[in-house]
Design a protein around this motif. Structure first.
Motif, PDB file in Angstrom:
ATOM      1  N   LYS A 237       0.814  -1.217   0.000  1.00 19.24           N
ATOM      2  CA  LYS A 237       0.000   0.000   0.000  1.00 19.24           C
ATOM      3  C   LYS A 237       0.850   1.270   0.000  1.00 19.24           C
ATOM      4  N   LYS A 238       2.177   1.115   0.087  1.00 21.32           N
ATOM      5  CA  LYS A 238       3.055   2.278   0.210  1.00 21.32           C
ATOM      6  C   LYS A 238       2.945   3.218  -0.984  1.00 21.32           C
ATOM      7  N   ASP A 239       3.063   2.680  -2.187  1.00 19.41           N
ATOM      8  CA  ASP A 239       3.020   3.527  -3.387  1.00 19.41           C
ATOM      9  C   ASP A 239       1.671   4.221  -3.528  1.00 19.41           C
ATOM     10  N   PHE A 241      -0.377   5.030  -1.138  1.00 15.89           N
ATOM     11  CA  PHE A 241      -0.469   6.077  -0.111  1.00 15.89           C
ATOM     12  C   PHE A 241       0.342   7.301  -0.516  1.00 15.89           C
ATOM     13  N   LEU A 242       1.560   7.088  -0.994  1.00 13.95           N
ATOM     14  CA  LEU A 242       2.411   8.219  -1.384  1.00 13.95           C
ATOM     15  C   LEU A 242       1.813   8.979  -2.555  1.00 13.95           C
ATOM     16  N   HIS A 243       1.227   8.254  -3.492  1.00 13.60           N
ATOM     17  CA  HIS A 243       0.566   8.915  -4.631  1.00 13.60           C
ATOM     18  C   HIS A 243      -0.643   9.715  -4.152  1.00 13.60           C
ATOM     19  N   LEU A 244      -1.399   9.117  -3.236  1.00 11.73           N
ATOM     20  CA  LEU A 244      -2.611   9.764  -2.718  1.00 11.73           C
ATOM     21  C   LEU A 244      -2.293  11.057  -1.987  1.00 11.73           C
ATOM     22  N   THR A 245      -1.165  11.062  -1.293  1.00 13.68           N
ATOM     23  CA  THR A 245      -0.802  12.236  -0.490  1.00 13.68           C
ATOM     24  C   THR A 245       0.167  13.174  -1.225  1.00 13.68           C
ATOM     25  N   GLY A 246       0.428  12.887  -2.505  1.00 13.71           N
ATOM     26  CA  GLY A 246       1.227  13.791  -3.319  1.00 13.71           C
ATOM     27  C   GLY A 246       2.722  13.704  -3.089  1.00 13.71           C
ATOM     28  N   HIS A 247       3.184  12.568  -2.581  1.00 13.83           N
ATOM     29  CA  HIS A 247       4.638  12.400  -2.344  1.00 13.83           C
ATOM     30  C   HIS A 247       5.283  11.596  -3.462  1.00 13.83           C
TER      31      HIS A 247
END
Length: 247
Positions: A237-239, A241-247
């Protein structure tokens, strides 16, 4: 034996449901059928049933309007409806039972088993919550009825910080309020909660994105919430989550 009233403007719908109840739900007896909300009010006042099967979409006065006309609602309520995603979600948010037309026999039996085990019938707060959510502008649902061992508790979605799986139950953690244990699984909540606000970063957690304080990098990493809680992020789920939060 539990008495029931069926309220539906479609003759075929009433007949089909009545026959299925008669054949597959021996503890339920249909004592009246009504073809309109007005007839339904009269049938409820006359028979005082334990269960009411109520169609949402009816001409003249729909099911929600009919409920507003009833001075007392001392019965268990099962909504029947054709596919209407928003209405169904509002019903779920208020923790009511519903049946999709055409009514599935197993779902009917499950609903009957579910409500006949409950005492008392649905509360005024549930109906108020349903009316509140149905009336929301832009179809934004913002209040939720949460089933617990003590009964239903009512919360604003914005107050939920994160949810934590506990076997077949879920711990809900709030901003400034004590946590509660809900008699629903985390998957049940995942299917119910809006995905633009809530995210499941790990099989054991769902978080409210508005309460994220920071992300700590790692194999999967960790999320620190504004309340000080730390939530694991799974590698898969890391990628996302990072995409969702703009990282």
């Amino acid at each position: 034996m539990h008495t029931a009233v069926i309220i539906d403007d479609e003759t075929k719908g009433r007949l089909a449901l009545s026959e299925k109840i008669k054949e597959y739900c021996p503890l339920v007896k249909v004592v009246a059928e009504a073809a309109s909300a007005k007839e339904g009010i009269a049938a409820i006042e006359k028979h005082k049933p334990k269960i009411v099967f109520l169609d949402i979409e009816m001409p003249g006065m729909n099911g929600f309007d009919m409920l507003n006309q009833l001075p007392e609602k001392n019965f268990h309520l099962i909504f029947t409806t054709a596919y209407n995603q928003y209405a169904i979600k509002a019903i779920k948010y208020a923790a009511f039972d519903y049946l999709l037309k055409p009514v599935d026999i197993e779902e009917l039996k499950s609903s009957i088993n579910n409500i006949t085990a409950k005492e008392p019938a649905q509360t005024k707060e549930q109906l108020d919550l349903l009316q509140h959510n149905i009336a929301q502008p832009k179809k934004t649902l913002n209040k939720l009825a949460i089933p617990t061992a003590e009964g239903l508790l009512f919360y604003n979605l914005e107050d939920i910080v994160y949810l934590e799986a506990q076997s077949n139950y879920t711990n809900l953690h709030f901003n400034g309020k004590p946590k509660i244990i809900a008699s629903k699984t985390l998957k049940d909540f995942e299917e119910l909660l809006p995905t633009d606000i809530f995210f499941r970063p790990h099989h054991s957690f769902i978080i409210n994105l508005n309460y994220i304080k920071r992300y700590i990098r790692g194999d999967g990493g960790q999320i620190e919430m504004q309340t000080g809680a730390f939530i694991d992020v799974s590698r898969r789920k890391k990628d996302e989550f990072l995409h969702l939060t703009g990282h």
